[in-house]
Design a protein around this motif. Structure first.
Motif: not given
Ligand code: C2E
Ligand code: MG
Ligand code: MG
Length: 519
Positions: A117-123, A188-190, A204-205, A231-240
């Motif tokens: 599952x992917x969620x864009x950070x700060x969308x 997503x990094x591009x 993205x997390x 959990x990934x969102x909680x840890x911060x942007x870009x976490x897997x």
């Protein structure tokens, strides 16, 4: 149901009206035109058949029209249930069926299924700053890019505004899964070009769950990837984050904390504590105070804001909490002033959602006006890393806040990924050196050098420097030698309730003449 009834009633009424008119007028016309009884009978028969034929055609046409409308509606509802309206990608229900199918196929041959599952950070922030149209364009571009990079290797769904899901069926090894995830991260990094011009960087997390390792059903597998994502969102942007059994409990706890915190806002369980900020030098004059939120549940130990603020941030409750903090801080300052005291500038912490919310300036000035205060009463603290993510839109907001007369502090300085050179570019007034650097000053030469660099650069750019978390005299001495302007920490005082701060202010006023000053 009501709509169907109305349509049937309409068809019936039209039939009856046309039938009635036809019988009345055609009979009258026949009687006027034909005198012969046999001809009249023959014409009556023909008239009857003509009526049946015409109304039959009419009823056919109307029923056909009504049914095709209904069918179109059903197709639309089906599409909405199974496909995302913006990108046309399969939605959550379609994903569940796909995962089910992948699991069935995997069972026979002993392979695995992975859900990412992917969620864009700060969308939300991108949406607010670029506008919804460009936000939508970005979501479509991300979907296209993901689809392009995955090709046949993974199945892509779009399950929420900025949430995508990838199903990797027939996974044979961890290595294969990691390669898949790297592919996605790389895509997503591009930078994305949105609105024809801007190059937008997204991060993205991701939350990953595996079948059969983690879950036994499709719905469970999806729920677990969701928990890993939280959990990934909680840890911060870009976490897997890979799913772990303990996350189910954590997710439940977060929901519980959020619900209780919501209730706490309406009861008397929240308080603002104030931690003094002192100027360097022999007199250690009081030059400021930081307002820190406290949650004091009646039958439980207090919970640290470091724990509940991120939960409130994620659920959006932070906007209400933030508004409460602004109002409370102004109320306290006004009370101290009314008692004849001279409170120093009070710093309040702004969360990123609050910072990016459109009515922030009005909210702040409104609260100050209500309490007869000016903007120089408040310093606004923003953490460095969150500010860095906002790019030019963040800078514009900072400028509008400064134009209103607020001073801006860059909180937890040194912990983000910004370079010291940013200090020149950002419209800020002071930096607060994070307490992790202060804590290691006595043992780490490298940290001493870094803090020295932070202070000299701040001096060059005309910024004030506050050191956070000063706990020992030795730390204070080193910081003073390095030229730090002000201190905050347990060496001076822990954060205290408003009434204690009041006593301290009253005490200060009686022992030394109050001088205006800024930290
Ligand atoms: P912060 O803004 O960096 O606040 C400073 C934190 O350091 C406070 O923790 C304070 O109690 C702690 N601290 C101060 N001096 C010392 C010291 O000498 N030693 C140690 N070990 N700690 C010290 P606190 O109150 O637990 O707050 C944690 C974080 O929660 C704050 O960090 C801030 O980011 C956030 N926070 C607190 N209140 C609010 C609020 O009203 N709104 C928002 N958005 N965030 C808040
Ligand atoms: Mg702070
Ligand atoms: Mg801080």
């Amino acid at each position: 149901m009501k709509g169907a009834m109305r349509t049937a009633l309409l068809i019936g009424t039209i039939y009856v009206v046309i039938g009635g008119l036809w019988i009345y007028y055609s009979d009258t016309a026949l009687e006027a035109m034909v005198a012969d009884l046999a001809t009249m009978r023959l014409l009556q028969t023909w008239k009857g058949w003509a009526f049946v034929l015409v109304t039959g055609m009419l009823v056919f046409w109307m029923s056909w029209w009504a049914l095709s409308r209904q069918n179109a509606l059903i197709v639309r509802l089906h599409r909405l249930a199974y496909f995302h309206p913006l990108t046309g990608l399969p939605s959550r229900s379609a994903t569940q069926s796909r995962v089910d199918q992948a699991m069935e196929q995997a069972d026979g041959v002993g392979l695995g299924v992975a859900v990412v599952q992917i969620d864009l950070d700060g969308f939300g922030i991108i949406n607010d700053s670029f506008g919804h149209e460009l936000g939508d364009e970005l979501l479509c571009k991300v979907a296209d890019e993901l689809q392009r990079c995955l090709g046949e290797q993974g199945w892509l769904g779009h399950i929420g505004a900025d949430e995508y899901i990838i199903v990797f069926a027939g996974v044979v090894s961890r290595k294969q899964l990691n390669e898949g995830i790297e592919l996605v991260s790389g895509a997503l990094a591009r930078p994305f070009s949105v609105g024809g011009v801007s190059k937008v960087h997204v991060s993205a997390s991701m939350g990953v769950s595996l079948y059969p390792e983690d879950a036994t059903s499709a719905s469970q597998l999806l729920r677990f990837s969701d928990a890993a994502l939280a959990r990934a969102k909680h840890k911060g942007p870009g976490t897997i984050e890979r799913f772990k059994a303990s996350m189910v409990e954590q997710a439940r706890r977060r929901l519980n904390v959020d619900a209780r915190l919501r209730a706490a806002l309406d009861s008397d369980e929240l308080a603002l504590h104030f931690q003094p900020i002192h100027k360097s030098g022999d007199d250690s004059r009081l030059v400021g105070a930081e307002a820190l939120l406290r949650w004091l549940p009646p039958d439980e130990p207090p919970m640290s804001p470091a724990e509940f603020i991120p939960i409130a941030e994620q659920s959006g409750l932070i906007l209400d909490l933030g508004a409460w903090v602004i109002e409370q801080a102004c109320t306290q300052i006004a009370r101290w002033k009314a008692a004849g005291l001279s409170p120093p500038q009070v710093s309040i912490n702004l969360s990123i959602r609050q910072f990016m919310s459109p009515g922030l300036v009005e909210q702040l000035t409104g609260a100050l006006d209500r309490h007869g205060l000016s903007s120089s009463s408040l310093v606004l603290e923003m953490t460095e890393s969150l500010l860095m993510e906002q790019g030019s839109s963040g800078r514009n907001i900072l400028e509008s806040l400064r134009a209103e007369g607020f001073r801006i502090a860059l909180d937890d300085f040194g912990t983000g990924y910004s370079s010291l050179a940013y200090l020149r570019e950002l419209p800020i007034d002071l930096i607060k050196i994070d307490r992790s650097f202060v804590g290691s000053l006595e043992r780490s030469q490298a940290d001493r050098d870094l803090v020295a660099a932070m202070i000299s650069l701040s001096d060059i750019f005309g910024l004030r420097v506050v050191a956070e978390g000063v706990e020992t005299l030795a730390q204070r001495r080193i910081l003073e030698q390095l030229g730090c302007h002000s201190f905050q920490g347990f060496l001076f005082s822990k954060p205290m309730p408003a009434k204690d701060f009041w006593s301290m202010l009253a005490n200060e006023a009686s022992t030394s003449p109050v001088q205006a000053g800024q930290h």
